[in-house]
Design a protein around this motif. Structure first.
Motif, mmCIF file in Angstrom:
data_model
loop_
_atom_site.group_PDB
_atom_site.id
_atom_site.type_symbol
_atom_site.label_atom_id
_atom_site.label_comp_id
_atom_site.label_asym_id
_atom_site.label_seq_id
_atom_site.Cartn_x
_atom_site.Cartn_y
_atom_site.Cartn_z
ATOM 1 N N THR A 143 73.513 23.518 0.590
ATOM 2 C CA THR A 143 73.447 22.558 -0.509
ATOM 3 C C THR A 143 72.737 21.291 -0.082
ATOM 4 O O THR A 143 71.870 20.774 -0.803
ATOM 5 C CB THR A 143 74.858 22.231 -1.019
ATOM 6 N N LEU A 144 73.063 20.767 1.106
ATOM 7 C CA LEU A 144 72.426 19.542 1.592
ATOM 8 C C LEU A 144 70.929 19.737 1.822
ATOM 9 O O LEU A 144 70.126 18.848 1.533
ATOM 10 C CB LEU A 144 73.110 19.063 2.868
ATOM 11 N N ILE A 145 70.551 20.897 2.322
ATOM 12 C CA ILE A 145 69.132 21.193 2.521
ATOM 13 C C ILE A 145 68.415 21.266 1.169
ATOM 14 O O ILE A 145 67.302 20.768 1.021
ATOM 15 C CB ILE A 145 68.946 22.500 3.322
ATOM 16 N N GLY A 146 69.051 21.866 0.183
ATOM 17 C CA GLY A 146 68.456 21.936 -1.156
ATOM 18 C C GLY A 146 68.294 20.569 -1.796
ATOM 19 O O GLY A 146 67.264 20.261 -2.391
ATOM 20 N N VAL A 147 69.307 19.706 -1.662
ATOM 21 C CA VAL A 147 69.243 18.355 -2.219
ATOM 22 C C VAL A 147 68.160 17.544 -1.500
ATOM 23 O O VAL A 147 67.328 16.881 -2.134
ATOM 24 C CB VAL A 147 70.617 17.664 -2.131
ATOM 25 N N ALA A 148 68.164 17.595 -0.170
ATOM 26 C CA ALA A 148 67.158 16.858 0.598
ATOM 27 C C ALA A 148 65.760 17.417 0.338
ATOM 28 O O ALA A 148 64.781 16.659 0.271
ATOM 29 C CB ALA A 148 67.483 16.921 2.090
ATOM 30 N N ILE A 154 62.302 15.535 -0.695
ATOM 31 C CA ILE A 154 61.058 15.715 0.074
ATOM 32 C C ILE A 154 59.945 16.204 -0.859
ATOM 33 O O ILE A 154 58.812 15.721 -0.793
ATOM 34 C CB ILE A 154 61.268 16.697 1.243
ATOM 35 N N GLY A 155 60.262 17.137 -1.724
ATOM 36 C CA GLY A 155 59.288 17.612 -2.700
ATOM 37 C C GLY A 155 58.841 16.495 -3.639
ATOM 38 O O GLY A 155 57.662 16.400 -3.995
ATOM 39 N N GLY A 156 59.771 15.634 -4.038
ATOM 40 C CA GLY A 156 59.418 14.493 -4.874
ATOM 41 C C GLY A 156 58.517 13.513 -4.144
ATOM 42 O O GLY A 156 57.572 12.961 -4.720
ATOM 43 N N LEU A 203 56.439 14.252 -1.620
ATOM 44 C CA LEU A 203 55.120 14.885 -1.511
ATOM 45 C C LEU A 203 54.382 14.859 -2.845
ATOM 46 O O LEU A 203 53.169 14.656 -2.888
ATOM 47 C CB LEU A 203 55.257 16.322 -1.003
ATOM 48 N N GLY A 204 55.121 15.059 -3.925
ATOM 49 C CA GLY A 204 54.511 14.978 -5.250
ATOM 50 C C GLY A 204 53.976 13.588 -5.539
ATOM 51 O O GLY A 204 52.898 13.433 -6.128
ATOM 52 N N ASN A 205 54.718 12.551 -5.135
ATOM 53 C CA ASN A 205 54.244 11.176 -5.314
ATOM 54 C C ASN A 205 53.010 10.903 -4.467
ATOM 55 O O ASN A 205 52.104 10.205 -4.904
ATOM 56 C CB ASN A 205 55.339 10.173 -4.962
ATOM 57 N N LEU A 206 52.978 11.436 -3.252
ATOM 58 C CA LEU A 206 51.802 11.238 -2.400
ATOM 59 C C LEU A 206 50.566 11.900 -2.990
ATOM 60 O O LEU A 206 49.473 11.344 -2.960
ATOM 61 C CB LEU A 206 52.061 11.791 -0.996
ATOM 62 N N ILE A 207 50.737 13.101 -3.519
ATOM 63 C CA ILE A 207 49.608 13.833 -4.096
ATOM 64 C C ILE A 207 49.128 13.168 -5.385
ATOM 65 O O ILE A 207 47.926 13.036 -5.617
ATOM 66 C CB ILE A 207 49.993 15.311 -4.342
ATOM 67 N N SER A 208 50.062 12.722 -6.212
ATOM 68 C CA SER A 208 49.679 12.149 -7.501
ATOM 69 C C SER A 208 49.248 10.692 -7.400
ATOM 70 O O SER A 208 48.696 10.155 -8.350
ATOM 71 C CB SER A 208 50.834 12.272 -8.492
ATOM 72 N N GLY A 209 49.499 10.045 -6.265
ATOM 73 C CA GLY A 209 49.069 8.664 -6.084
ATOM 74 C C GLY A 209 50.089 7.624 -6.507
ATOM 75 O O GLY A 209 49.799 6.440 -6.495
ATOM 76 N N HIS A 210 51.285 8.042 -6.873
ATOM 77 C CA HIS A 210 52.330 7.089 -7.228
ATOM 78 C C HIS A 210 52.917 6.460 -5.957
ATOM 79 O O HIS A 210 52.674 6.938 -4.851
ATOM 80 C CB HIS A 210 53.444 7.780 -8.032
ATOM 81 N N SER A 211 53.710 5.439 -6.128
ATOM 82 C CA SER A 211 54.336 4.761 -4.995
ATOM 83 C C SER A 211 55.317 5.698 -4.296
ATOM 84 O O SER A 211 56.116 6.376 -4.955
ATOM 85 C CB SER A 211 55.082 3.522 -5.483
ATOM 86 N N ILE A 212 55.271 5.741 -2.961
ATOM 87 C CA ILE A 212 56.183 6.623 -2.229
ATOM 88 C C ILE A 212 57.595 6.047 -2.176
ATOM 89 O O ILE A 212 58.541 6.745 -1.840
ATOM 90 C CB ILE A 212 55.688 6.912 -0.799
ATOM 91 N N PHE A 213 57.751 4.773 -2.515
ATOM 92 C CA PHE A 213 59.078 4.155 -2.510
ATOM 93 C C PHE A 213 59.834 4.385 -3.808
ATOM 94 O O PHE A 213 60.973 3.997 -3.947
ATOM 95 C CB PHE A 213 58.952 2.650 -2.238
ATOM 96 N N LEU A 223 61.850 6.708 -5.721
ATOM 97 C CA LEU A 223 62.601 7.942 -5.506
ATOM 98 C C LEU A 223 62.515 8.812 -6.751
ATOM 99 O O LEU A 223 62.799 8.380 -7.850
ATOM 100 C CB LEU A 223 64.067 7.644 -5.197
ATOM 101 N N ALA A 224 62.100 10.037 -6.549
ATOM 102 C CA ALA A 224 61.986 10.965 -7.659
ATOM 103 C C ALA A 224 62.343 12.357 -7.169
ATOM 104 O O ALA A 224 62.028 12.732 -6.048
ATOM 105 C CB ALA A 224 60.566 10.961 -8.219
ATOM 106 N N SER A 225 63.014 13.076 -8.013
ATOM 107 C CA SER A 225 63.323 14.462 -7.710
ATOM 108 C C SER A 225 62.171 15.331 -8.190
ATOM 109 O O SER A 225 61.508 15.007 -9.160
ATOM 110 C CB SER A 225 64.617 14.858 -8.420
ATOM 111 N N ALA A 226 61.912 16.407 -7.478
ATOM 112 C CA ALA A 226 60.828 17.309 -7.861
ATOM 113 C C ALA A 226 61.381 18.398 -8.771
ATOM 114 O O ALA A 226 62.583 18.553 -8.938
ATOM 115 C CB ALA A 226 60.210 17.930 -6.617
ATOM 116 N N GLY A 227 60.494 19.178 -9.329
ATOM 117 C CA GLY A 227 60.901 20.327 -10.124
ATOM 118 C C GLY A 227 61.323 21.468 -9.201
ATOM 119 O O GLY A 227 61.493 21.296 -7.995
ATOM 120 N N TRP A 228 61.475 22.647 -9.760
ATOM 121 C CA TRP A 228 61.940 23.794 -8.983
ATOM 122 C C TRP A 228 61.004 24.120 -7.827
ATOM 123 O O TRP A 228 61.438 24.302 -6.696
ATOM 124 C CB TRP A 228 62.056 25.029 -9.887
#
Length: 81
Positions: free
Chosen positions: A33-38, A42-44, A46-56, A58-63
């Motif tokens: 569960t902790l690995i899935g939450v973390a 991490i996916g969020g 990486l998604g922010n880095l790819i899309s150019g949004h601020s890395i600070f 906090l966003a959850s990623a999709g599936w």
């Protein structure tokens, strides 16, 4: 209630990541569960880095992003053994 849903989401993501990761992972329910939450965060990140949004921001990623983040985290944790 949303915390419970988020933990169930993390557990399912952790299970999917364990199924996709080659080899045997000796991980319990709590660590899965902790690995899935973390992995979701991490996916969020990486998604922010790819899309150019601020890395600070906090966003959850999709599936898909969550599972990819959990696989990356499992690979890092497995390498340290």
């Amino acid at each position: 209630m949303s915390l419970l849903i988020f933990l169930v989401f993390g557990f399912i993501v952790g299970l999917i990541a364990r199924a996709l990761m080659p080899g045997t992972q000796k991980v319990g329910i709590v660590k899965t569960t902790l690995i899935g939450v973390a992995g979701s965060f991490i996916g969020g990140l990486l998604g922010n880095l790819i899309s150019g949004h601020s890395i600070f921001q906090l966003a959850s990623a999709g599936w898909i992003g969550s599972v990819l983040g959990a696989i990356i985290l499992m690979a890092i944790l497995g390498r340290n053994r």
